[in-house]
Design a protein around this motif. Structure first.
Motif, short mmCIF file in Angstrom:
data_model
loop_
_atom_site.label_atom_id
_atom_site.label_comp_id
_atom_site.label_asym_id
_atom_site.label_seq_id
_atom_site.Cartn_x
_atom_site.Cartn_y
_atom_site.Cartn_z
N ALA A 167 -6.59 8.20 3.92
CA ALA A 167 -5.69 9.20 3.35
C ALA A 167 -5.52 9.04 1.84
CB ALA A 167 -4.33 9.11 4.04
N TYR A 168 -5.26 10.14 1.17
CA TYR A 168 -4.90 10.13 -0.25
C TYR A 168 -3.61 9.32 -0.39
CZ TYR A 168 -4.35 12.06 -4.98
OH TYR A 168 -4.25 12.22 -6.34
N PRO A 169 -3.49 8.48 -1.44
CA PRO A 169 -2.38 7.52 -1.49
C PRO A 169 -0.99 8.13 -1.29
CG PRO A 169 -3.97 7.04 -3.21
CD PRO A 169 -4.43 8.31 -2.56
N SER A 173 1.78 8.22 4.10
CA SER A 173 2.90 8.01 5.02
C SER A 173 3.13 9.23 5.90
CB SER A 173 4.16 7.65 4.25
OG SER A 173 4.56 8.71 3.39
N VAL A 174 3.07 10.42 5.30
CA VAL A 174 3.29 11.64 6.09
C VAL A 174 2.14 11.86 7.07
CG1 VAL A 174 3.52 14.15 5.98
CG2 VAL A 174 4.71 12.72 4.32
N LEU A 175 0.91 11.65 6.62
CA LEU A 175 -0.24 11.87 7.49
C LEU A 175 -0.24 10.90 8.68
CD1 LEU A 175 -3.12 12.55 4.92
CD2 LEU A 175 -2.05 14.18 6.48
N VAL A 176 0.04 9.64 8.42
CA VAL A 176 0.10 8.68 9.53
C VAL A 176 1.30 8.98 10.42
CG1 VAL A 176 0.22 6.24 10.17
CG2 VAL A 176 -1.06 6.92 8.15
N GLU A 261 -9.70 7.71 -12.99
CA GLU A 261 -8.94 6.46 -13.12
C GLU A 261 -8.33 6.06 -11.77
OE1 GLU A 261 -5.98 6.75 -16.14
OE2 GLU A 261 -7.39 6.23 -17.74
N LEU A 262 -7.99 7.06 -10.98
CA LEU A 262 -7.43 6.77 -9.65
C LEU A 262 -8.44 6.02 -8.79
CD1 LEU A 262 -5.34 7.04 -7.38
CD2 LEU A 262 -6.30 9.31 -6.88
N VAL A 263 -9.69 6.47 -8.79
CA VAL A 263 -10.73 5.80 -8.01
C VAL A 263 -10.97 4.39 -8.53
CG1 VAL A 263 -13.17 5.83 -7.36
CG2 VAL A 263 -11.85 7.95 -7.31
N ASP A 264 -10.99 4.24 -9.88
CA ASP A 264 -11.15 2.89 -10.47
C ASP A 264 -10.03 1.97 -9.98
OD1 ASP A 264 -13.41 3.61 -11.86
OD2 ASP A 264 -12.34 4.07 -13.71
N HIS A 491 4.81 2.61 -1.94
CA HIS A 491 3.81 1.62 -2.32
C HIS A 491 2.46 1.95 -1.69
CE1 HIS A 491 6.87 -1.03 -4.02
NE2 HIS A 491 7.57 -0.88 -2.91
N SER A 492 1.38 1.54 -2.35
CA SER A 492 0.06 1.63 -1.74
C SER A 492 -0.06 0.57 -0.65
CB SER A 492 -1.03 1.42 -2.79
OG SER A 492 -1.05 0.06 -3.21
N LEU A 493 -1.13 0.65 0.16
CA LEU A 493 -1.32 -0.34 1.22
C LEU A 493 -1.39 -1.74 0.64
CD1 LEU A 493 -3.94 1.37 3.57
CD2 LEU A 493 -1.53 0.98 4.03
#
Length: 518
Positions: A167-169, A173-176, A261-264, A491-493
């Motif tokens: 999922a996109y960051p 939470s909503v998708l899960v 930059e997000l992918v980096d 937070h991210s994972l």
């Protein structure tokens, strides 16, 4: 530490310009001003989540279907009106199959990725549904349900992992959270299918065979379409397939922008976290006992499924007909309509509540849910007791019990339907995620086995007095949540790991491991 390992850390520090412990996605999220549903790559990604969601839908179909079949005279007559432990065995037939799959499911997730377990598990579900439809006796029906349980567990363990890790960051939470909510879509369909087929005639075995066969529809969709989704980038990084992981993130998170930059940020954070985990990793499941942070995780991943299954919802999910019998509502069509109406209510409410998960937070939802459930159960118990004393002549009391069942489901959905899978998948590091969800399933199975055998026997023996047990259990849950569940929203994972492990979550791996990073 090698020069390459230092380079990765330096690059991350440069992006954030902050010390470890204060890293944030907000600095690298693109601000396009365009809503996600108008950005083609995010729209396709989010729509693609429907495929793993169907594992939950199939699971919900099973519980509601068995509820409906128990209210069918055709099914009762064909199988000799099973009660007590004989009925419990049919409910737990799926669980027996799940027990056999426990050693296999996490191995498949760790060694073959997230998509293949969904594929093979769904294929087994299709086979089980066909055999369930063709059942000629009690034993064949039970065996088919074991096959359904075996395949179902494999698919169910892998599906939320794929959603969480792909999922996109800011959508994770909503998708899960929606993943477990789709349980009610299956429940809704099963409830109304059984209601419709009931009117085929008192001697029509197809009245229960058609719902049994349709249980294989959603797994068949997964078999056909699962490989249209990409593999989890975190699994790919764990297997040192960095280029493939970057391509997935670039295509689905950045719309093909190679300079994102997000992918980096995501790649570097995932690599650092997984390398640090590998460096500190112990052997197998014993790692959950190796650190204070992992012990805390173990406590949560055992407590959460117990709450999901031991909060009184098991009575509604599999034995609603016994509850309705206990308040004098014994008509088959009446019970089927209530079962169908409840699933419609649950589906709508759960989807709405899941949308607030990132706003309210996980901990608050857990507390709101448990306090609300306790209140409903206490009132429900009192109304049932008075109703029995009045020999079920006061219809308003029966109506009050039904209202409390609906209110209970509202509170249950708020904290114990969507948030659990979000919470469990995000508190576990990548290399422990499959093992942790397996422990979660084992804990849930133990409680479901209790529900399957204890609930029908207790309901037959002491009726409404059995509700008092669940009042006590829910009260204990409130205490456990208040003292043991930290907040993780925003937070991210990888960042969630810092709540449990501190800066060790992004510790430096050994020189040999770091040499593979770049």
């Amino acid at each position: 530490m090698s020069d390459k390992g230092e380079k990765v850390i330096a690059e991350i520090h440069d992006i954030h310009n902050t010390p470890p412990g204060e890293w944030s996605l907000k600095r690298v999220l693109p601000d396009t001003g365009i809503p996600w549903y108008k950005r083609r790559h995010l729209l396709l990604l989010n729509l693609g989540m429907i495929i793993p969601y169907l594992s939950s839908t199939t699971n919900g179909y099973d519980g509601s279907m068995l509820n409906g079949l128990q209210s069918m005279s055709q099914w009762q007559n064909f199988f000799g009106s099973p009660t007590g432990t004989r009925l419990g065995s049919l409910s737990n037939g799926v669980i027996f199959g799940q027990i056999l799959a426990f050693p296999i499911a996490p191995w498949l997730c760790d060694h073959t990725g997230r998509r293949f377990p969904i594929f093979i598990g769904s294929a087994l579900l299709v086979i089980g549904a066909i055999l369930q439809c063709a059942a000629q006796n009690y034993g064949m029906f039970l065996a088919s349900r074991m096959i359904i349980g075996f395949g179902g567990l494999i698919a169910v363990e892998a599906s939320p992992l794929l959603v969480s890790e792909l999922a996109y960051p800011t959508h994770r939470s909503v998708l899960v959270g929606y993943y477990n909510n789709l349980w009610y879509l299956g429940a809704l369909l099963a409830a109304w299918v059984t209601y419709g087929t009931y009117f085929m005639g008192p001697d029509a075995s197809w009245a229960w065979r058609i719902p049994s066969l349709l249980q294989g529809f959603f797994p068949l969709v997964q078999v056909v379409f699962i490989y249209l989704l990409p593999e989890s980038p975190r699994y790919l990084v764990q297997k040192d397939r960095y280029d493939e992981a970057r391509k997935v993130l670039t295509k689905y998170h950045a719309g093909g922008d190679e300079n994102s930059e997000l992918v980096d940020f995501e790649m570097k954070e995932i690599i650092l976290h997984i390398q640090a985990s590998k460096s500190a990793s112990r052997t197998g499941y014993r790692e959950f006992l190796s650190t204070k942070g992992n012990l805390h995780r173990l406590f949560i991943i055992i407590t959460v499924p117990c709450m999901m299954q031991l909060s009184g919802n098991g009575l509604i999910a599999y034995y609603l007909h016994l509850i309705l019998n206990s308040i004098g509502l014994t008509s088959d069509p009446q019970q089927l309509r209530i079962n169908g109406g409840l699933t419609v209510f649950n589906l709508g409410v759960s989807i709405i509540l899941a949308s607030f998960m990132e706003i309210v937070g996980r901990r608050r939802l857990f507390l709101f849910s448990t306090v609300g459930m306790l209140t409903c159960y206490v009132i429900w118990t009192i109304l049932s007791a008075i109703n029995e004393q009045r020999d079920f002549h006061d219809t308003s009391l029966g109506t009050g019990v039904i209202f409390m069942i609906f209110m209970y489901q509202l509170f249950y959905n708020a904290g114990l339907n969507g948030p659990p899978w979000v919470y469990v998948t995000e508190i576990l590091p990548t290399h422990l995620r499959a093992k942790g969800t397996n422990i979660m399933q084992i804990a849930a199975t133990c409680v479901i086995l209790f529900n399957g055998y204890a609930n029908p026997v207790a309901m037959d023996a002491i009726s409404w007095k059995y509700y008092i047990v669940y009042c006590c259990v829910i009260a204990i849950e409130i205490v456990l949540v208040y003292f043991g569940f930290p907040e993780t929203k925003g937070h991210s994972l990888e960042e969630v790991s810092m709540i449990f492990d501190g800066e060790k979550a992004f510790g430096v791996a050994s020189e040999k491991e770091n040499s593979a990073v770049v």
